[in-house]
Scaffold this motif. Structure first.
Motif, PDB file in Angstrom:
ATOM      1  N   PRO A 231       0.821  -1.214   0.000  1.00  0.00           N
ATOM      2  CA  PRO A 231       0.000   0.000   0.000  1.00  0.00           C
ATOM      3  C   PRO A 231       0.853   1.262   0.000  1.00  0.00           C
ATOM      4  CG  PRO A 231      -0.840  -1.547   1.610  1.00  0.00           C
ATOM      5  CD  PRO A 231       0.423  -2.135   1.067  1.00  0.00           C
ATOM      6  N   TYR A 234       2.050   2.053  -3.457  1.00  0.00           N
ATOM      7  CA  TYR A 234       0.924   2.528  -4.255  1.00  0.00           C
ATOM      8  C   TYR A 234       0.643   3.993  -3.971  1.00  0.00           C
ATOM      9  CZ  TYR A 234      -2.404   0.657  -7.538  1.00  0.00           C
ATOM     10  OH  TYR A 234      -3.043   0.343  -8.681  1.00  0.00           O
ATOM     11  N   LEU A 242      -7.741   6.443  -3.177  1.00  0.00           N
ATOM     12  CA  LEU A 242      -7.735   5.498  -2.065  1.00  0.00           C
ATOM     13  C   LEU A 242      -9.174   5.239  -1.616  1.00  0.00           C
ATOM     14  CD1 LEU A 242      -6.084   4.111   0.263  1.00  0.00           C
ATOM     15  CD2 LEU A 242      -6.178   6.304   1.430  1.00  0.00           C
ATOM     16  N   PHE A 276      -6.732   0.678  -4.117  1.00  0.00           N
ATOM     17  CA  PHE A 276      -6.113   1.784  -4.835  1.00  0.00           C
ATOM     18  C   PHE A 276      -6.482   1.720  -6.304  1.00  0.00           C
ATOM     19  CE2 PHE A 276      -3.308   0.998  -1.270  1.00  0.00           C
ATOM     20  CZ  PHE A 276      -3.045   2.269  -0.808  1.00  0.00           C
ATOM     21  N   PHE A 361      -5.697  -4.273  -0.864  1.00  0.00           N
ATOM     22  CA  PHE A 361      -4.823  -4.782   0.191  1.00  0.00           C
ATOM     23  C   PHE A 361      -5.645  -4.972   1.455  1.00  0.00           C
ATOM     24  CE2 PHE A 361      -1.997  -2.393  -2.567  1.00  0.00           C
ATOM     25  CZ  PHE A 361      -0.942  -3.271  -2.739  1.00  0.00           C
ATOM     26  N   GLN A 363      -6.357  -4.956   5.283  1.00  0.00           N
ATOM     27  CA  GLN A 363      -5.839  -4.113   6.347  1.00  0.00           C
ATOM     28  C   GLN A 363      -5.935  -4.861   7.657  1.00  0.00           C
ATOM     29  OE1 GLN A 363      -7.909  -0.428   6.517  1.00  0.00           O
ATOM     30  NE2 GLN A 363      -6.031   0.758   6.498  1.00  0.00           N
TER      31      GLN A 363
END
Lengths: 368, 279
Positions: A231, A234, A242, A276, A361, A363
């Protein structure tokens, strides 16, 4: 000459500048160390040069461990952000310095030194300035002189610490191209530190992305731009949108809206994720008044349309929590200008944002 | 130099130049011209006779010689002190820093008496040196000690700020180019410090030439051996030989002026060599 960095650890007080960093720099490449300020990139460069000593770990130059070698014996050329030219010497004397301080036995003759200096000054295209003092030069000229000075001792490695950081945008761009050309001629293993992603993407053979003393990703400019590994990468490289949400079926639930995404299955249902998308990977759909379908895209308002060049940059905002006007989320979409005109997009219009490509991604903790 | 450029961005040229000239005249030029004026009451032969007696010549040699020597010693140790204060951190650094200014603050008579007490045969330091056959107090060397003491702050205080401003990067650059520590000191640091060193030296020297209070207590004031020029001037004044006193003062003034001009010339020359002059 290849450079190997092995398990370098460095702390300043309680601050960890480099956290067990290991890296390989193959011979002849131009590598960029890229990261935000405070990420440890300059510290790493200074450790490779020998200007700083690591707490642990070793630096290997061409299979020889040089961790204990003082800088003056490492034969590395170092270029500083603020040039560090000797103000009391002429341009000629600055470039000749490295040759003049050699022990008498290995010092070239006066004529040889003069020849070499003029050759280097021609290489950086500044021979006509040889009798000036640094104060009489522009920033770009100073940095080129600094580079010529570093090259005079024929270093095996060239290290540049934010070499263009103190220059204005136009000169910076010029020097960037020039450095690339110079490297293609000399093929000296070079590492340069920068916080400017554009600079790294444009100049380097390879980019090492660093964050908080760790290496996030290593790769060619294409690789790191198109396939960011984390992340952080990115978010750091290029413009990016985002999204915070939760995996829900074949998409990501963001507030009341849902972005469809095919690969979400690999992440467990209900997991909180960040996604993203680059501005050109998003598209805008005009809302169909009849079918109020929340499953297709994020509803947002067009705030501004900037049409400069072939593409239009469209700035949008959406309230991330329904009913809360203060928590607005901002997005950026890039469309061909012709599309904007064809679809009659206008500022203030309510539309839906859909993604053609989305990188998701997981989290560990929900941070909203 | 005297042009008043209407386009200049610096205001107050006329005011500041006028103020400077008037101020300098009242404070410096008027008293000094009195010296010249008083001297002119002597005829040329008697002027030459007054300033070339062996005793006066010996005092010139002593005053200027010791002032130069003290200036040079202060140059070296002043640089060393400034270096230590700027480059290193150590316990009590602030105290040491404050101590440097003490020679400025102490009344010179106190300095002279203290030094004389220390260096005399039964003083703390004199006692140690006596068996070695070294006498400091009441010899020319006593003068040197006093002049070193009073001139100490000048070099330190002029060099310190310049040294603080030298970027560490310059020495790092020198090292990366293969220079040894000594080479980066002599070729990179020293040339940058040179103007400040020269200024500090000039100040310390000028102060030492004119020093009176501290020297007379430790010098012993033996004619032809340890009698400084200012003392001869005072002696002449006490004998109501005003013209004789000003004659010697005038010579001293001229020599000092010439030496300071020479140092200024050296400054200008080094500025030209190192690109500090403005085109």
């Amino acid at each position: 000459m290849s450079i190997t960095v092995k398990n370098i650890h460095k702390t300043f007080g309680h601050f960890t500048a480099l956290n067990n960093v290991s890296l390989d720099f193959p011979s002849g490449e131009l590598v960029a160390l890229l990261g935000p300020s405070g990420c440890g990139k300059t510290t790493l460069l200074r450790i490779i040069a020998g200007l700083e000593t690591p707490d642990s770990g070793s630096i290997i130059l061409d299979d020889i461990d040089t961790s204990k070698t003082p800088i003056r014996e490492r034969s590395v050329g170092f270029v500083f952000q603020h040039y560090a030219l000797f103000k009391h010497m002429t341009v000629f004397d600055n470039v000749a310095f490295g040759l003049q301080v050699k022990p008498r036995s290995s010092r070239p003759s006066k004529d040889e030194i003069s020849d070499k200096v003029h050759k280097l000054l021609s290489l950086v295209q500044l021979d006509w300035l040889h009798d000036r003092f640094p104060a009489q030069l522009s920033g770009g000229q100073r940095q080129r002189i600094a580079l010529a000075r570093a090259l005079a001792v024929e270093p095996k490695v060239l290290l540049l610490d934010e070499p263009f950081g103190a220059l204005d945008a136009k000169v910076r761009k010029e020097l960037r191209r020039w450095l690339r050309k110079l490297h293609d001629e000399l093929h000296i293993t070079s590492i340069f530190v920068t916080h400017d992603q554009e600079e790294a993407l444009e100049v380097a053979d390879r980019i090492v992305l660093m964050n908080q003393g760790n290496i996030e990703q290593i790769g060619s400019p294409d690789e790191v731009y198109d396939h960011p590994a984390t992340p952080f990468v990115y978010g750091f490289l290029g413009n990016v949108n985002l999204f915070h949400g939760r995996v829900d079926g074949e998409g990501i639930q963001i507030g009341n809206d849902k972005l469809s995404h095919q690969q979400s299955q690999s992440i467990s249902q209900g997991a909180s994720v960040i996604a993203f998308a680059r501005p050109h990977e998003l598209n805008i759909e005009i809302i169909n008044e009849l079918a109020n379908d929340h499953a297709r895209g994020i509803s947002a308002t067009i705030d501004r349309i900037l049409s400069i060049g072939p593409n239009a940059k469209i700035e949008l905002s959406a309230s991330s929590l329904p009913g809360d006007k203060n928590s607005r989320q901002f997005y950026e979409v890039e469309l061909p200008r012709a599309e904007v005109i064809r679809r009659r997009l206008a500022e203030g219009q309510l539309v839906r944002i859909v993604a053609s490509k989305l990188r998701v991604f997981e989290q560990p903790q929900q941070a909203h | 130099m005297f042009t008043n450029n209407k386009n200049s961005i610096f205001p107050g040229f006329g005011l500041s130049l006028g103020y400077t000239l008037v101020y300098l005249s009242i404070i410096v030029l008027v008293p000094l011209s009195a010296v010249v004026l008083k001297t002119t009451s002597l005829s040329l032969p008697s002027f030459i006779a007054a300033v070339t007696t062996p005793r006066v010549l010996a005092s010139f040699q002593l005053s200027f010689g010791m002032a130069l020597l003290a200036g040079l010693i202060n140059l070296f140790f002043g640089l060393l002190l400034a270096w230590a204060l700027v480059r290193y951190t150590f316990f009590g650094k602030n105290v040491v820093d404050a101590l440097i200014d003490l020679p400025f603050a102490l009344p010179t008579a106190v300095t002279g008496i203290a030094l004389a007490a220390l260096y005399s045969k039964n003083g703390w330091i004199g006692k140690q040196l006596e068996p070695l056959g070294i006498n400091i107090a009441f010899t020319p060397w006593g003068i040197l000690v006093a002049l070193i003491f009073i001139g100490l702050p000048f070099v330190v205080r002029t060099v310190q700020p310049i040294l603080e401003e030298i970027e560490l990067e310059l020495e790092e650059a020198a090292a990366s180019l293969g220079a040894s520590r000594w080479q980066s000191f002599t070729k990179v640091v020293l040339p940058i410090l040179l103007p400040a060193l020269l200024t500090g030296f000039a100040l310390a020297f000028a102060r030492a030439v004119g020093e009176y209070g501290s020297v007379i207590f430790i010098a012993g004031n033996i004619p032809m051996v340890s009698e400084i020029t200012p003392l001869i001037i005072i002696t002449k004044l006490e004998q109501y030989d005003y013209a004789g006193a000003t004659a010697i003062a005038l010579v001293m003034l001229i020599i000092s002026l010439l030496l300071l001009l020479a140092i200024n010339g050296l400054q200008a020359w080094s500025a030209k060599q190192t690109g500090r002059t403005r085109q």
